[in-house]
Design a protein around this motif. Structure first.
Motif, short mmCIF file in Angstrom:
data_model
loop_
_atom_site.label_atom_id
_atom_site.label_comp_id
_atom_site.label_asym_id
_atom_site.label_seq_id
_atom_site.Cartn_x
_atom_site.Cartn_y
_atom_site.Cartn_z
N THR A 1 0.83 -1.21 0.00
CA THR A 1 0.00 0.00 0.00
C THR A 1 0.86 1.26 0.00
OG1 THR A 1 -1.87 -1.07 1.08
CG2 THR A 1 -1.71 1.30 1.32
N PHE A 2 1.90 1.26 0.80
CA PHE A 2 2.78 2.43 0.83
C PHE A 2 3.55 2.57 -0.48
CE2 PHE A 2 1.95 2.05 5.38
CZ PHE A 2 1.82 3.38 5.75
N ALA A 3 3.90 1.45 -1.09
CA ALA A 3 4.57 1.50 -2.40
C ALA A 3 3.62 2.07 -3.46
CB ALA A 3 5.04 0.10 -2.80
N ARG A 4 2.37 1.69 -3.39
CA ARG A 4 1.38 2.24 -4.31
C ARG A 4 1.24 3.75 -4.12
NH1 ARG A 4 -4.99 1.61 -3.25
NH2 ARG A 4 -5.67 3.26 -4.70
N ALA A 5 1.24 4.19 -2.86
CA ALA A 5 1.13 5.63 -2.59
C ALA A 5 2.30 6.38 -3.20
CB ALA A 5 1.07 5.86 -1.08
N ALA A 6 3.49 5.80 -3.13
CA ALA A 6 4.67 6.45 -3.71
C ALA A 6 4.54 6.54 -5.23
CB ALA A 6 5.93 5.68 -3.31
N ARG A 7 4.07 5.44 -5.84
CA ARG A 7 3.93 5.44 -7.30
C ARG A 7 2.89 6.46 -7.75
NH1 ARG A 7 3.60 -0.12 -6.55
NH2 ARG A 7 1.37 -0.04 -7.05
N GLU A 8 1.75 6.49 -7.04
CA GLU A 8 0.64 7.33 -7.46
C GLU A 8 0.67 8.71 -6.82
OE1 GLU A 8 -2.96 5.18 -6.73
OE2 GLU A 8 -2.30 3.40 -7.83
N LYS A 9 1.72 8.97 -6.00
CA LYS A 9 1.87 10.25 -5.32
C LYS A 9 0.61 10.64 -4.53
CE LYS A 9 5.48 12.14 -8.29
NZ LYS A 9 6.00 10.79 -8.52
N LYS A 10 0.17 9.66 -3.73
CA LYS A 10 -1.01 9.87 -2.88
C LYS A 10 -0.61 9.81 -1.41
CE LYS A 10 -4.60 8.12 -6.00
NZ LYS A 10 -5.72 7.15 -6.14
N PHE A 11 -1.41 10.50 -0.61
CA PHE A 11 -1.26 10.39 0.84
C PHE A 11 -1.89 9.07 1.31
CE2 PHE A 11 -1.56 14.91 -0.18
CZ PHE A 11 -0.44 15.42 0.44
N VAL A 12 -1.36 8.55 2.39
CA VAL A 12 -1.98 7.40 3.06
C VAL A 12 -2.61 7.92 4.35
CG1 VAL A 12 -1.58 5.18 4.21
CG2 VAL A 12 -0.35 5.73 2.09
N ILE A 13 -3.89 7.69 4.52
CA ILE A 13 -4.59 8.12 5.74
C ILE A 13 -5.09 6.86 6.45
CG2 ILE A 13 -6.76 8.55 4.47
CD1 ILE A 13 -7.19 10.88 6.56
N VAL A 14 -4.61 6.65 7.65
CA VAL A 14 -4.84 5.41 8.38
C VAL A 14 -5.82 5.66 9.52
CG1 VAL A 14 -3.76 3.57 9.74
CG2 VAL A 14 -2.52 4.61 7.82
N SER A 15 -6.82 4.81 9.62
CA SER A 15 -7.75 4.85 10.74
C SER A 15 -7.54 3.61 11.59
CB SER A 15 -9.20 4.89 10.24
OG SER A 15 -10.11 4.90 11.33
N LEU A 16 -7.09 3.82 12.83
CA LEU A 16 -6.94 2.72 13.79
C LEU A 16 -8.17 2.66 14.65
CD1 LEU A 16 -3.68 3.98 13.63
CD2 LEU A 16 -3.46 1.86 14.91
N GLN A 17 -8.80 1.49 14.67
CA GLN A 17 -10.08 1.34 15.35
C GLN A 17 -10.08 0.06 16.20
OE1 GLN A 17 -13.49 1.76 12.79
NE2 GLN A 17 -12.40 3.07 11.34
N SER A 18 -11.06 -0.01 17.07
CA SER A 18 -11.25 -1.21 17.88
C SER A 18 -12.70 -1.65 17.81
CB SER A 18 -10.86 -0.94 19.34
OG SER A 18 -10.97 -2.12 20.11
N TRP A 19 -12.90 -2.94 17.90
CA TRP A 19 -14.24 -3.54 17.86
C TRP A 19 -15.18 -2.89 18.87
CZ3 TRP A 19 -16.16 -8.05 15.28
CH2 TRP A 19 -17.36 -8.55 15.79
#
Length: 577
Positions: free
Chosen positions: A36-54
């Motif tokens: 996913t991070f490699a894809r972001a580098a290729r496509e010059k996109k930000f990665v926005i991560v949501s950490l959640q719990s059940w």
């Protein structure tokens, strides 16, 4: 590229089916991975991560109100890759960002550099400007350093007087005199409960009164009337709004505290609360094949029981039900713990004595699983008197020593492998470091192995470094670790045959003694020497006897169970420098 994306999506859909309940039929969420991070580098996109719990109420609210908002999705569509992380399953990522709440939102640049960290729930109104500002100016936010530098490895048994006084002062000032509780927020903090109960047992009248108020309020306001589960947080300072979130760590903290409080104070309300929490663990959270489920959520979305089984949560449940058994003598609780431990050994064990988190670990092994399992196995040795559990505890401890110790600082790293290619600096989670120090110290007493004591002292050296003391003010767990390093555990040995009911009665009384820093042993001489034969027990011709000991002194033989507590109370256990 499409093939890689299909693989990632397939993996994510599998993950989502097993993780926190979240809708992803449209493929909105990607998985945390180097791909996913490699894809972001290729496509010059930000990665926005949501950490959640059940079990997290505001995670579900943010999914419903914010992540599903059409305008939010429109902004995300072309410039961001949204990544969903279930924090219960990925402890390496969870513990890196746990100070940012649940939900936690982390924004990375296309190069993988952290840009911003957002704590808790954000409505669309406040979330959209953050996204647009990130696009316009992707400069990383500079956050103040939470702590000082990590100190080089050093051996220590405790804090300086000034450090200890500062922590004690912080705890005292945190007391909410109006509504009771240590802070305006009403969390279930296991270390705080243990520390206050221990102070009460030692004659501290102020903390005795405080812990009784807190436990009474917890019993009346945070034990769910239907299930018996203990809420981990109350949303109002006056304890009037339980969050209906029931993670396993809260069940361990509450059941242990109520069980020990019942033995100290004799209040039937504490026994009732302990009975109800134990009933929840036994009837709702124990899995049919052994082990325990992870958590329960009953607030927003009412996700119910998270039926995944992790080594960490199973170990926490084992420790909880053994505390209940020690206090009450309920044999079914001990057998439930034994069955769960056997399940973990059969289903979560790694070669070399360690444990994995789940059936398959993406980022492990993790310190949390291994230190909680070592602690639970050592507790099983105490509660059963059976040596097999001490052998398993040693194997887990040896795995921890080989896998997680940072030789430069003496602290324990959270994961054996980095959580992403760009996040190479290992993290050290404070609570797990405290648990490791306490476990290794107690294990050294049970085994007589001085190398475990040295590991504990090196870990305490890390806990007394600026990286910890400058970052946190509320540190009852560090006080507990120090107290246990500076004082021998209460030591009681029953010498007598296992098939003699008199021996069993003496051992039951030994287990009921409410201090957690306890070395209880049952020596049937037919089994050979104890693992640590540091006391030469005399022959007592009149049958089974118990001996309360320090490193320099043993009591007269005790033959009446009712006399054991007084003998243990009389021991002076401070270590000599």
């Amino acid at each position: 590229m499409m093939r890689t994306g299909a693989i990632v999506l397939s993996l994510l859909m599998t993950l989502s089916a097993q993780a926190a309940p979240i809708e992803n039929s449209d493929g909105f969420w990607s998985a945390w991975s180097d791909a996913t991070f490699a894809r972001a580098a290729r496509e010059k996109k930000f990665v926005i991560v949501s950490l959640q719990s059940w079990w997290c109420r505001w995670c579900h609210v943010m999914n419903r109100d914010t992540w599903a908002d059409p305008e939010v999705r429109s902004i995300l569509k072309d410039r961001f890759i949204p990544v969903y992380v279930d924090q219960d399953s990925r402890l390496d990522i969870s513990q890196r960002y746990e100070r940012w709440g649940w939900p936690a939102t982390i924004i990375f640049g296309p190069d993988g550099v952290e840009i911003a960290k957002l704590r808790g729930f954000y409505s669309p109104q406040f979330f959209k400007p953050i996204l647009t500002a990130t696009i316009e100016d992707p400069s990383p936010v500079v956050y103040p350093d939470a702590g000082g530098a990590e100190r080089a490895r050093t051996l220590t048994a405790g804090l300086t007087d000034a450090q200890r006084d500062e922590i004690l002062g912080f705890i005292d000032q945190a007391w909410d005199a109006q509504h009771s509780g240590w802070s305006k927020s009403k969390f279930v903090d296991g270390a705080m409960l243990i520390w206050a109960l221990q102070r009460a047992r030692q004659g501290d009248a102020t903390n005795a009164a405080r812990i009784r108020k807190v436990l009474s309020l917890m019993a009346g306001n945070m034990v769910d009337t239907t299930t018996g589960a203990l809420d981990h947080v109350n949303l109002k300072p006056d304890w009037s709004e339980p969050a209906r979130e029931f993670p396993m760590f809260a069940q361990e903290a509450g059941l242990g505290a109520f069980a020990r409080a019942w033995t100290i104070f004799g209040d039937p309300a504490y026994r009732l609360a302990a009975d109800r929490i134990y009933g929840f663990l036994k009837n709702t959270m124990s899995a049919p094949g052994g082990g325990f489920y992870t958590s329960m959520g009953m607030s927003e979305g009412e996700p119910g029981v998270d039926r995944r089984q992790y080594a960490r949560e199973t170990a926490q449940a084992i420790a909880a039900v053994l505390a209940y058994f020690d206090a009450t003598g309920a044999v079914d609780a001990r057998e439930l713990a034994v069955g769960a431990a056997r399940w973990a050994l059969a289903n979560r064990a790694l070669p070399g004595g360690g444990f994995r988190h789940a059936e398959q670990d993406e980022g492990g092994p993790y310190l949390a699983d291994n230190v909680e399992m070592a602690k639970a196995l050592l507790a099983l040795h105490r509660s059963t008197g059976e040596r097999q559990w001490l052998t398993h505890a040693q194997a887990a401890a040896d795995f921890i020593a080989r896998t997680f110790i940072d030789p430069a600082t003496g602290g324990f790293v959270a994961s054996a492998s980095p959580d992403a290619q760009q996040l190479t600096k290992p993290i050290k989670q404070r609570e797990d470091n405290v648990t490791a120090v306490r476990m290794f110290n107690l294990l050294s007493s049970y085994t007589g192995d001085s190398s475990y004591r040295e590991i504990a002292e090196a870990g305490m050296g890390y806990l007394t470094s600026p990286a910890i003391l400058d970052a946190f003010g509320f540190l009852p767990d560090v006080l507990l670790a120090e107290d246990e390093l500076r004082n021998e555990p209460v030591h009681i040995t029953v010498v007598g045959a296992r098939d003699d009911p008199r021996s069993a009665a003496l051992y039951r009384a030994a287990l009921a003694y409410p201090l957690v820093n306890k070395r209880a042993e049952w020596w049937d001489k037919r089994e050979g020497k104890l693992a640590n034969p540091d006391v030469d027990y005399p022959d007592f011709p009149d049958g089974p006897a118990a001996f309360a000991c320090t490193s320099t002194f043993c009591s007269y033989p005790v033959t009446q169970p009712a006399d054991i507590a007084a003998q243990l109370d009389s021991l002076k256990r401070a270590r000599k420098n």
